[in-house]
Write a protein that holds these residues in place. Structure first.
Motif, PDB file in Angstrom:
ATOM      1  N   PRO A   1      37.200  39.347  27.638  1.00 55.96           N
ATOM      2  CA  PRO A   1      36.970  40.973  27.743  1.00 55.96           C
ATOM      3  C   PRO A   1      38.192  41.341  28.682  1.00 55.96           C
ATOM      4  O   PRO A   1      39.012  42.490  28.990  1.00 55.96           O
ATOM      5  N   ASP A   2      39.362  40.076  29.612  1.00 57.03           N
ATOM      6  CA  ASP A   2      40.565  40.748  30.218  1.00 57.03           C
ATOM      7  C   ASP A   2      40.968  39.424  29.758  1.00 57.03           C
ATOM      8  O   ASP A   2      42.358  38.960  30.571  1.00 57.03           O
ATOM      9  N   TRP A   3      41.596  39.288  28.299  1.00 56.78           N
ATOM     10  CA  TRP A   3      42.697  38.451  27.439  1.00 56.78           C
ATOM     11  C   TRP A   3      43.728  38.396  27.985  1.00 56.78           C
ATOM     12  O   TRP A   3      44.338  37.680  28.584  1.00 56.78           O
ATOM     13  N   GLU A   4      44.291  39.575  27.899  1.00 60.33           N
ATOM     14  CA  GLU A   4      45.820  39.487  28.285  1.00 60.33           C
ATOM     15  C   GLU A   4      46.496  39.707  29.472  1.00 60.33           C
ATOM     16  O   GLU A   4      47.377  39.698  29.816  1.00 60.33           O
ATOM     17  N   ALA A   5      45.537  40.717  30.051  1.00 59.59           N
ATOM     18  CA  ALA A   5      45.434  41.291  31.681  1.00 59.59           C
ATOM     19  C   ALA A   5      45.584  38.534  32.079  1.00 59.59           C
ATOM     20  O   ALA A   5      46.552  39.033  33.478  1.00 59.59           O
ATOM     21  N   TYR A   6      44.720  38.319  31.832  1.00 63.84           N
ATOM     22  CA  TYR A   6      44.586  37.089  32.132  1.00 63.84           C
ATOM     23  C   TYR A   6      46.151  36.417  31.979  1.00 63.84           C
ATOM     24  O   TYR A   6      46.356  35.300  32.904  1.00 63.84           O
ATOM     25  N   ARG A   7      46.276  36.259  31.345  1.00 63.96           N
ATOM     26  CA  ARG A   7      47.487  35.640  30.400  1.00 63.96           C
ATOM     27  C   ARG A   7      48.423  35.858  31.463  1.00 63.96           C
ATOM     28  O   ARG A   7      49.368  35.102  31.605  1.00 63.96           O
ATOM     29  N   VAL A   8      48.401  37.453  31.456  1.00 64.27           N
ATOM     30  CA  VAL A   8      49.836  37.450  31.386  1.00 64.27           C
ATOM     31  C   VAL A   8      49.723  37.426  33.632  1.00 64.27           C
ATOM     32  O   VAL A   8      50.847  37.275  34.244  1.00 64.27           O
ATOM     33  N   ALA A   9      48.474  37.842  33.999  1.00 60.94           N
ATOM     34  CA  ALA A   9      49.000  37.329  35.903  1.00 60.94           C
ATOM     35  C   ALA A   9      48.410  36.153  35.822  1.00 60.94           C
ATOM     36  O   ALA A   9      48.844  35.299  36.163  1.00 60.94           O
ATOM     37  N   ARG A  10      47.867  35.179  34.774  1.00 63.03           N
ATOM     38  CA  ARG A  10      47.549  33.737  35.722  1.00 63.03           C
ATOM     39  C   ARG A  10      48.087  32.840  34.971  1.00 63.03           C
ATOM     40  O   ARG A  10      48.053  31.755  35.828  1.00 63.03           O
ATOM     41  N   GLY A  11      48.412  33.025  33.767  1.00 62.71           N
ATOM     42  CA  GLY A  11      49.402  32.186  32.865  1.00 62.71           C
ATOM     43  C   GLY A  11      48.396  31.162  31.943  1.00 62.71           C
ATOM     44  O   GLY A  11      47.211  30.683  32.721  1.00 62.71           O
ATOM     45  N   VAL A  12      48.874  30.671  31.016  1.00 65.05           N
ATOM     46  CA  VAL A  12      47.719  29.809  30.048  1.00 65.05           C
ATOM     47  C   VAL A  12      49.426  28.863  29.176  1.00 65.05           C
ATOM     48  O   VAL A  12      50.066  29.277  29.228  1.00 65.05           O
ATOM     49  N   TYR A  13      48.562  28.312  28.953  1.00 65.66           N
ATOM     50  CA  TYR A  13      49.287  26.459  27.982  1.00 65.66           C
ATOM     51  C   TYR A  13      48.946  27.141  26.712  1.00 65.66           C
ATOM     52  O   TYR A  13      49.430  26.402  25.333  1.00 65.66           O
ATOM     53  N   PHE A  14      48.075  27.768  26.438  1.00 67.26           N
ATOM     54  CA  PHE A  14      47.992  28.109  24.616  1.00 67.26           C
ATOM     55  C   PHE A  14      46.473  29.808  24.291  1.00 67.26           C
ATOM     56  O   PHE A  14      45.990  29.308  25.540  1.00 67.26           O
ATOM     57  N   ASP A  15      46.594  29.938  23.681  1.00 71.69           N
ATOM     58  CA  ASP A  15      46.017  31.016  23.237  1.00 71.69           C
ATOM     59  C   ASP A  15      44.544  30.772  22.504  1.00 71.69           C
ATOM     60  O   ASP A  15      44.196  30.721  21.787  1.00 71.69           O
ATOM     61  N   VAL A  16      42.984  30.706  23.126  1.00 70.27           N
ATOM     62  CA  VAL A  16      41.893  30.545  23.053  1.00 70.27           C
ATOM     63  C   VAL A  16      41.496  31.105  21.861  1.00 70.27           C
ATOM     64  O   VAL A  16      40.243  31.193  21.596  1.00 70.27           O
ATOM     65  N   THR A  17      42.083  33.002  22.060  1.00 68.82           N
ATOM     66  CA  THR A  17      41.841  33.496  20.879  1.00 68.82           C
ATOM     67  C   THR A  17      42.154  33.374  19.268  1.00 68.82           C
ATOM     68  O   THR A  17      41.277  33.436  19.420  1.00 68.82           O
ATOM     69  N   ALA A  18      43.348  32.166  19.876  1.00 62.57           N
ATOM     70  CA  ALA A  18      44.018  32.518  18.590  1.00 62.57           C
ATOM     71  C   ALA A  18      43.209  30.744  17.896  1.00 62.57           C
ATOM     72  O   ALA A  18      43.362  30.988  16.610  1.00 62.57           O
ATOM     73  N   GLU A  19      43.038  29.668  18.380  1.00 61.46           N
ATOM     74  CA  GLU A  19      43.085  28.881  18.273  1.00 61.46           C
ATOM     75  C   GLU A  19      41.253  28.470  19.017  1.00 61.46           C
ATOM     76  O   GLU A  19      41.195  27.480  20.095  1.00 61.46           O
ATOM     77  N   PRO A  20      40.030  29.634  18.790  1.00 61.00           N
ATOM     78  CA  PRO A  20      39.145  28.980  19.714  1.00 61.00           C
ATOM     79  C   PRO A  20      38.547  28.069  19.486  1.00 61.00           C
ATOM     80  O   PRO A  20      38.544  27.220  18.282  1.00 61.00           O
ATOM     81  N   PRO A  21      37.250  27.910  19.725  1.00 65.68           N
ATOM     82  CA  PRO A  21      36.209  26.764  19.036  1.00 65.68           C
ATOM     83  C   PRO A  21      35.132  27.028  18.663  1.00 65.68           C
ATOM     84  O   PRO A  21      34.216  26.437  18.293  1.00 65.68           O
ATOM     85  N   GLY A  22      35.294  28.539  18.012  1.00 66.35           N
ATOM     86  CA  GLY A  22      34.195  28.777  18.188  1.00 66.35           C
ATOM     87  C   GLY A  22      34.390  30.944  17.643  1.00 66.35           C
ATOM     88  O   GLY A  22      35.201  30.893  17.585  1.00 66.35           O
ATOM     89  N   ALA A  23      33.356  31.571  17.879  1.00 66.99           N
ATOM     90  CA  ALA A  23      33.461  32.933  17.711  1.00 66.99           C
ATOM     91  C   ALA A  23      34.336  33.573  19.073  1.00 66.99           C
ATOM     92  O   ALA A  23      33.314  32.697  20.390  1.00 66.99           O
ATOM     93  N   VAL A  24      34.613  34.354  18.498  1.00 65.95           N
ATOM     94  CA  VAL A  24      35.442  35.108  19.900  1.00 65.95           C
ATOM     95  C   VAL A  24      34.728  37.141  19.890  1.00 65.95           C
ATOM     96  O   VAL A  24      34.828  37.461  18.939  1.00 65.95           O
ATOM     97  N   ALA A  25      34.530  37.195  20.957  1.00 63.11           N
ATOM     98  CA  ALA A  25      34.305  38.661  21.923  1.00 63.11           C
ATOM     99  C   ALA A  25      35.470  39.320  22.321  1.00 63.11           C
ATOM    100  O   ALA A  25      35.034  38.414  23.432  1.00 63.11           O
ATOM    101  N   PHE A  26      35.808  40.202  22.120  1.00 64.92           N
ATOM    102  CA  PHE A  26      36.624  41.117  23.179  1.00 64.92           C
ATOM    103  C   PHE A  26      35.851  41.715  23.835  1.00 64.92           C
ATOM    104  O   PHE A  26      36.655  42.050  25.055  1.00 64.92           O
ATOM    105  N   ASP A  27      35.089  42.195  23.345  1.00 59.71           N
ATOM    106  CA  ASP A  27      34.020  42.936  24.761  1.00 59.71           C
ATOM    107  C   ASP A  27      32.915  42.351  25.059  1.00 59.71           C
ATOM    108  O   ASP A  27      32.059  42.170  24.164  1.00 59.71           O
ATOM    109  N   PHE A  28      32.138  43.457  25.756  1.00 58.24           N
ATOM    110  CA  PHE A  28      30.096  43.161  25.668  1.00 58.24           C
ATOM    111  C   PHE A  28      29.804  43.379  24.698  1.00 58.24           C
ATOM    112  O   PHE A  28      28.632  42.198  23.696  1.00 58.24           O
ATOM    113  N   PRO A  29      30.257  44.515  24.240  1.00 62.42           N
ATOM    114  CA  PRO A  29      29.160  44.710  22.566  1.00 62.42           C
ATOM    115  C   PRO A  29      29.636  43.757  21.798  1.00 62.42           C
ATOM    116  O   PRO A  29      28.277  43.264  20.682  1.00 62.42           O
ATOM    117  N   ALA A  30      30.917  43.808  21.493  1.00 63.09           N
ATOM    118  CA  ALA A  30      31.083  42.820  20.766  1.00 63.09           C
ATOM    119  C   ALA A  30      30.501  41.134  21.003  1.00 63.09           C
ATOM    120  O   ALA A  30      29.878  40.408  19.954  1.00 63.09           O
TER     121      ALA A  30
END
Length: 727
Positions: A650-679
């Motif tokens: 739900p906060d992917w863009e904010a998390y990757r900017v503020a905390r920093g990530v090594y790779f995009d788990v939404t682009a190379e996920p281990p399965g389905a992805v939901a960006f909010d709770f309804p999804a």
């Protein structure tokens, strides 16, 4: 024609190569190619280049059968480049975001033979050192070009290949190549300036020149630094051949400056080699001195020049010793103010701890126990994770090793029966730490722990990293509040072995924790149980948790957000259970950093189970049919089971900017992805969480991250660490 060809040689840069490639390919400019040259690198550099080439046609990997060195590897890339301009970027450096459109605009507008761009030295402690650009060009030439004879001060810019783009046809016509050996930049970077009719300068920082803590030749002692002399001799031969002798004073001045820089660096020239190095500097001073003499720099540098000219090594050496003594005295005074005095002020309130520390130091002087191994996990929270799996395997494979756990007093009751332990903070604790031969932990031991000669420290880590860690956190200060990176590195320097679960982790730990440890890329010992679990064990675990065979069990395990204290995920258990249907059961587990006394309220007629305090997370993995997580390393462990995984981000863009990530788990996920709770709810209502697309993503994820988790990782660690079996 492609405008820019990047030539990226790669040798032992697996920890940095992804950042380098991302910095190029992620620019808002696309008219480029990357020729990545794997110089028979023994690490994962070649695999990284192949991975990027598979998903971006602009990347063209080249694999060399034998190591040829940086210069010849660049030549291989140059021969395959098709761009109008070539930019040689080392695999451990990286471009500044957004710089490339400015570079391209200047190339198109001025069509130079050489375009020099600005850079910054990016030190491992997140400090930067500016280049000499502002000193050499206080008034930048802007959109004009010039010849070197008109602006000989250009020679004072750093003599590297990566701070200049060179017109490829100009190089071909000139026949200029990189030489083998160390200091290969010298007979390339200066000659291209001498031969160019059109030199441009872009006074914009475009490249971060990484100052590595380990692995750089500028921090490596040895006699190969003498190769600098032969490289400079080639420059003078070319200058004479091209009849540009009017540049001789500027070239000579730069040569002497470079020699003295190498000689003055104590990390390059060992004391016993310095007299011979100085003698060669003096010989070259006499040999290449311009007919009209040379300008002597002011101050101490001028004194060094005169001593080199006279061949007076003893006086030169004495001057160096005096300067170093002054620097040592200054550092000592600063250390006294920064460390000793504050400790003295706090000592009165820490009398008991001080006594115990003295006891620890006394125990360090006693013989080491050759059979004792100390284990710890999660800051002494108990028996868990990779150390627990290694301990169990050692009891079976190396029974001569006595394993003792360190545990907090309030966690003693979590230890399995028969496990020997000491309580943190007690005299037994200090004595055990001092006398142990092996120290195994999934985090670092406290700062006071000393690395005894002959002892072996094993860092097992506790997850494949999504978020940035170690030194990389310096670029994301919101997530690194209170961290002392100097002390962190002193702890890292104690490691003898670093256990990793896959090549990706190896690469990231090498970058985040640069030190001289040996990597054991063997899989995660804690995942052995997942890899070997039987249906009967799964049924037993589910029964112990009160779960029926027909229940659809979902484990929800979000990660911690250091930059957002008190953050709670936007997750409604009631609505989620409704989406699961009547057979749905929800296990909720908070991160161990969170206060696990906060319990989710009961809901759904007992269908919600708070498992935050459950000691063995592997039980929960075995019990769950589906994992829902966000950016937690739990996804890598659970993927071993080959069951559905859903990333709730739900906060992917904010998390990757503020905390920093090594790779995009939404682009190379281990399965389905939901960006909010309804999804997220819709994924479970529709069954899309187990769709063919989700399964395909999971298989790719498993192939990348779980290939080593075969049930024998702990055995591999024990055989290497305790039984000294290098196989």
């Amino acid at each position: 024609m492609t405008l820019i060809s990047f030539v990226v040689p790669a040798f032992r840069v697996q920890g940095y190569l992804r950042e380098c490639l991302d910095s190029i390919l992620g620019q808002p400019f696309g008219d480029l190619e990357v020729v990545g040259v794997d110089d028979a690198s023994p690490d994962g550099s070649g695999e990284i280049l192949a991975e990027y080439a598979a998903r971006d046609p602009r990347v063209r990997p080249v694999r060399l059968d034998e190591n040829v060195g940086l210069g010849p590897a660049r030549n291989v890339g140059l021969d395959r480049a098709v761009g109008e301009y070539v930019w040689f970027v080392d695999g451990d450096d990286w471009l500044v975001p957004g710089c490339l459109p400015h570079v391209a605009d200047r190339l198109v507008a001025t069509r130079p033979d050489v375009l020099i761009v600005d850079h910054v030295r990016a030190h491992w402690n997140n400090t930067g050192t500016r280049s000499a650009m502002a000193d050499v060009f206080p008034e930048p030439p802007g959109g004009t070009t010039f010849r070197l004879r008109d602006r000989p001060e250009t020679m004072r810019l750093l003599h590297t290949a990566w701070n200049r783009l060179v017109r490829r046809q100009f190089l071909v016509d000139l026949g200029l190549r990189f030489e083998p050996g160390w200091y290969e930049d010298v007979p390339f970077s200066y000659p291209v300036l001498m031969a160019a009719d059109r030199i441009g300068v872009l006074d914009r920082i475009c490249l971060n020149y990484r100052q590595r803590r380990t692995g750089a030749i500028t921090r490596t002692r040895g006699d190969r630094h003498f190769e600098v002399f032969a490289q400079w001799h080639k420059v003078f031969r070319l200058m004479d051949r091209w009849d540009v002798t009017e540049l001789r004073p500027a070239v000579f001045e730069r040569m002497i400056w470079h020699y003295l820089t190498v000689l003055g660096n104590g990390e390059r020239i060992a004391p016993e080699l310095r007299p011979a190095f100085f003698a060669q500097v003096h010989a070259d001073f006499v040999r290449f001195l311009p007919p009209g003499g040379c300008a002597v720099p002011p101050g101490v540098d001028g004194l060094k020049h005169r001593l080199v000219a006279a061949g007076r090594w003893r006086t030169f050496s004495a001057l160096r010793d005096v300067n170093q003594a002054g620097e040592v005295a200054l550092r000592s005074a600063r250390t006294l103010r920064r460390r000793v005095l504050p400790v003295a002020r706090r000592a009165a309130g820490r009398a008991r701890e001080a006594v115990l520390r003295e006891y620890y130091r006394a125990e360090l002087r006693r013989p080491m126990d050759p059979t004792l191994a100390v284990y710890a996990a999660y800051w002494y929270r108990g028996y868990a994770c990779n150390p627990a799996a290694i301990y169990a395997a050692a009891r079976r494979l190396a029974p001569q090793v006595r394993g003792v756990w360190i545990v907090r007093r309030d966690r003693i009751d979590t230890l399995p029966p028969g496990v020997e332990y000491v309580v943190a903070g007690t005299p037994d604790y200090y004595r055990t730490l001092a006398r142990a031969r092996w120290l195994v932990n999934n985090v670092n031991f406290p700062d006071f722990v000393r690395k005894r000669p002959g002892s072996v420290h094993v860092q097992t880590h506790h997850g494949t990293p999504v978020k940035v860690m170690g030194l990389d956190q310096q670029r994301y200060p919101i997530g690194a509040l209170g961290m002392d990176f100097g002390r962190l590195l002193r702890r890292v320097d104690r490691w003898d072995f670093s256990v990793t679960s896959n090549s990706f982790s190896t690469q990231m730990w090498e970058r985040a924790y640069p030190a001289a440890y040996t990597t054991l890329e063997v899989g995660y010992p804690r995942n052995d149980r997942l890899a070997t679990a039987t249906p009967a064990e799964v049924r037993r675990v589910r029964a112990e948790l009160g779960l029926d065979a027909d229940d659809l069990v979902v484990l929800y395990a979000p990660t911690h957000r250091e930059h957002l204290p008190g953050w709670r995920p936007p997750f409604d258990p009631d609505r989620f259970l409704d989406a699961l249907g009547p057979t749905g059961r929800l296990l909720m587990r908070s991160h161990y950093f969170h206060d696990r006394q906060r319990r989710p309220r009961p809901t759904g007629a007992g269908r919600l189970l708070d498992v935050s305090a459950h000691d063995q997370v592997e039980d929960l993995y075995l019990a769950a049919d589906v994992l829902v997580t966000d950016y937690s390393s739990a996804m890598f462990d659970y993927a071993v089971l080959d069951r559905p995984i859903v990333v709730h981000a739900p906060d992917w863009e904010a998390y990757r900017v503020a905390r920093g990530v090594y790779f995009d788990v939404t682009a190379e996920p281990p399965g389905a992805v939901a960006f909010d709770f309804p999804a997220l709810l819709e994924l479970f209502r529709s069954g899309a969480y187990r769709s063919a697309a989700a399964q395909e993503a999971r298989q790719a994820f498993r192939a990348r991250f779980c290939a080593l988790d075969d049930g024998h990782a702990a055995e591999r660690v024990v055989r290497r660490v305790f039984l000294d079996d290098p196989a």
